[in-house]
Write an enzyme that holds these catalytic residues in place. Structure first.
Site, PDB file in Angstrom:
ATOM      1  N   SER A  44      15.970  28.780  -6.402  1.00  0.00           N
ATOM      2  CA  SER A  44      17.041  28.101  -7.141  1.00  0.00           C
ATOM      3  C   SER A  44      16.504  26.806  -7.777  1.00  0.00           C
ATOM      4  O   SER A  44      15.561  26.874  -8.561  1.00  0.00           O
ATOM      5  CB  SER A  44      18.223  27.863  -6.203  1.00  0.00           C
ATOM      6  OG  SER A  44      19.345  27.478  -6.913  1.00  0.00           O
ATOM      7  N   ASP A  88      23.764  36.735 -10.922  1.00  0.00           N
ATOM      8  CA  ASP A  88      23.368  35.322 -10.784  1.00  0.00           C
ATOM      9  C   ASP A  88      23.453  34.676 -12.170  1.00  0.00           C
ATOM     10  O   ASP A  88      22.964  35.265 -13.148  1.00  0.00           O
ATOM     11  CB  ASP A  88      21.920  35.268 -10.250  1.00  0.00           C
ATOM     12  CG  ASP A  88      21.486  33.864  -9.849  1.00  0.00           C
ATOM     13  OD1 ASP A  88      21.789  32.911 -10.599  1.00  0.00           O
ATOM     14  OD2 ASP A  88      20.827  33.730  -8.814  1.00  0.00           O
ATOM     15  N   HIS A 103      23.771  35.041  -6.477  1.00  0.00           N
ATOM     16  CA  HIS A 103      22.828  33.936  -6.286  1.00  0.00           C
ATOM     17  C   HIS A 103      22.488  33.749  -4.795  1.00  0.00           C
ATOM     18  O   HIS A 103      23.388  33.690  -3.955  1.00  0.00           O
ATOM     19  CB  HIS A 103      23.444  32.644  -6.835  1.00  0.00           C
ATOM     20  CG  HIS A 103      22.511  31.482  -6.840  1.00  0.00           C
ATOM     21  ND1 HIS A 103      21.461  31.372  -7.737  1.00  0.00           N
ATOM     22  CD2 HIS A 103      22.443  30.377  -6.059  1.00  0.00           C
ATOM     23  CE1 HIS A 103      20.799  30.251  -7.494  1.00  0.00           C
ATOM     24  NE2 HIS A 103      21.375  29.630  -6.488  1.00  0.00           N
TER      25      HIS A 103
END
Lengths: 71, 263
Positions: free
Chosen positions: B94, B191, B221
């Site tokens: 991320s 995502d 995600h």
């Protein structure tokens, strides 16, 4: 919600129970703390964990600039 | 920083710098202890996990410079840490994936340290927040367009919304992807970072960088981190951990080949 319908079944439970995140500045410290509280102890039988602090490069840079100003 | 080493060491091992996620605002190195211990055991490497300073208290470039300091420290102290400097990987998820992509650009352009493998996993790299996938995932789903906007606003600080955002802040803005290390990444199809990741791997491939990529349908995600016991998460984790090993093996192969050529 259309996106939820596309999620594979084995990932649905966590998604449905995940708290809505907020990044409003005043509550960020609380969110960080709550995340830390979820940490579980780790087995260190085979692997050691050492915590090391280094002086950050950017701090050094600012210190140098400060010294130059002083001079 | 947190350093993870096998208690029994026989010679130098590859080094992996791990960068945690959290939208540049949240997260801590400590939270990934179990993950880093797994890397040590499964890959056979030394892991350094950087506890970089977070926005909004510390906006760009502080988090990235902290990661760069950690990478330099790791390589400069390789002997002490029993790290083989010919096998250095950087990985993160991320925002940590965004910092990974930014760090390899920065290390390339500063000509030090040499990074051999990178894993920017579902990376947060595009501050435009206006891709088809970002426009598709606007609420819920763990991370979405709305949260993403706040994350970028806090990370970029005064730069937010300007045209002067450097590629080291938002690697999707880079124009030169050449000479980057062997790359592996993956992402869930649900995502918001899906399309920026697709664009990123395409640009790497076009720049001649060896890149592997996996898209997981029906996954959101950070699915592998939030559902570690699910079959899709186990598959994804095994695959990316294996990719790190393959990345290191590729270097061993190149080094062996170079030695044979010079012999």
């Amino acid at each position: 919600m259309r996106n939820r319908e596309r999620v594979i079944p084995e990932l649905l439970e966590v998604l449905d129970n995940f708290p809505e995140l907020s990044l409003e500045q005043e509550i960020i410290p609380q969110v960080r703390e709550a995340m830390k509280n979820g940490n579980e102890p780790v087995d260190q039988t085979d692997v050691s964990i050492e915590v090391i602090a280094i002086q950050h490069m950017i701090t050094k840079k600012l210190m140098c600039e400060f010294i130059n100003l002083e001079n | 920083m947190r350093v993870y080493k096998p208690r029994k060491l026989n010679g130098d091992l590859p080094g992996l710098l791990w960068i945690h996620g959290g939208g540049y605002v949240l997260g801590a190195a400590e939270s990934d202890d179990a993950l880093c211990v797994r890397y040590v055991k499964d890959i056979g490497c030394i892991v350094v996990s950087v506890d970089y300073r977070l926005a909004p208290e510390h906006s760009y470039p502080t988090p990235l410079e902290d990661c760069y300091s950690a990478l330099c420290w790791m390589v400069n102290n390789a002997e002490l840490l029993s790290i083989d400097i010919n096998k250095i990987a950087v990985a993160g998820n991320s925002a940590g994936g965004g910092l990974t992509a930014a760090l390899t650009l920065l290390a390339r352009d500063r000509k030090f340290p040499k990074v051999h493998v990178q894993l920017p996993l579902y990376p947060m790299i595009d501050d435009s927040n206006n891709t088809p996938s970002a426009n598709e995932i606007t609420e819920g789903m763990i991370w979405n367009q709305q949260l993403n906007d706040l994350g970028w606003k806090l990370y970029l600080g005064k730069l937010y919304g300007s045209d002067n955002i450097p590629p080291y802040a938002a690697p999707a803005r880079a124009t030169d992807y050449s000479n980057l290390p062997y790359t592996y990444t993956f992402i869930g199809q649900l995502d918001p970072f899906r399309d920026e990741t697709l664009t990123y791997v395409t640009k790497l491939a076009q720049a001649g960088v060896d890149v592997e990529f996996h898209l997981y349908p029906g996954a959101y995600h950070a699915f592998e981190s939030l559902n570690p016991h699910s079959s899709v998460a186990q598959y994804a984790m095994n695959e990316y951990i294996n990719a790190i090993k393959i990345g290191f093996d590729r270097i061993s192969g190149s080094l062996k080949e170079a030695k044979e050529t010079t012999a």
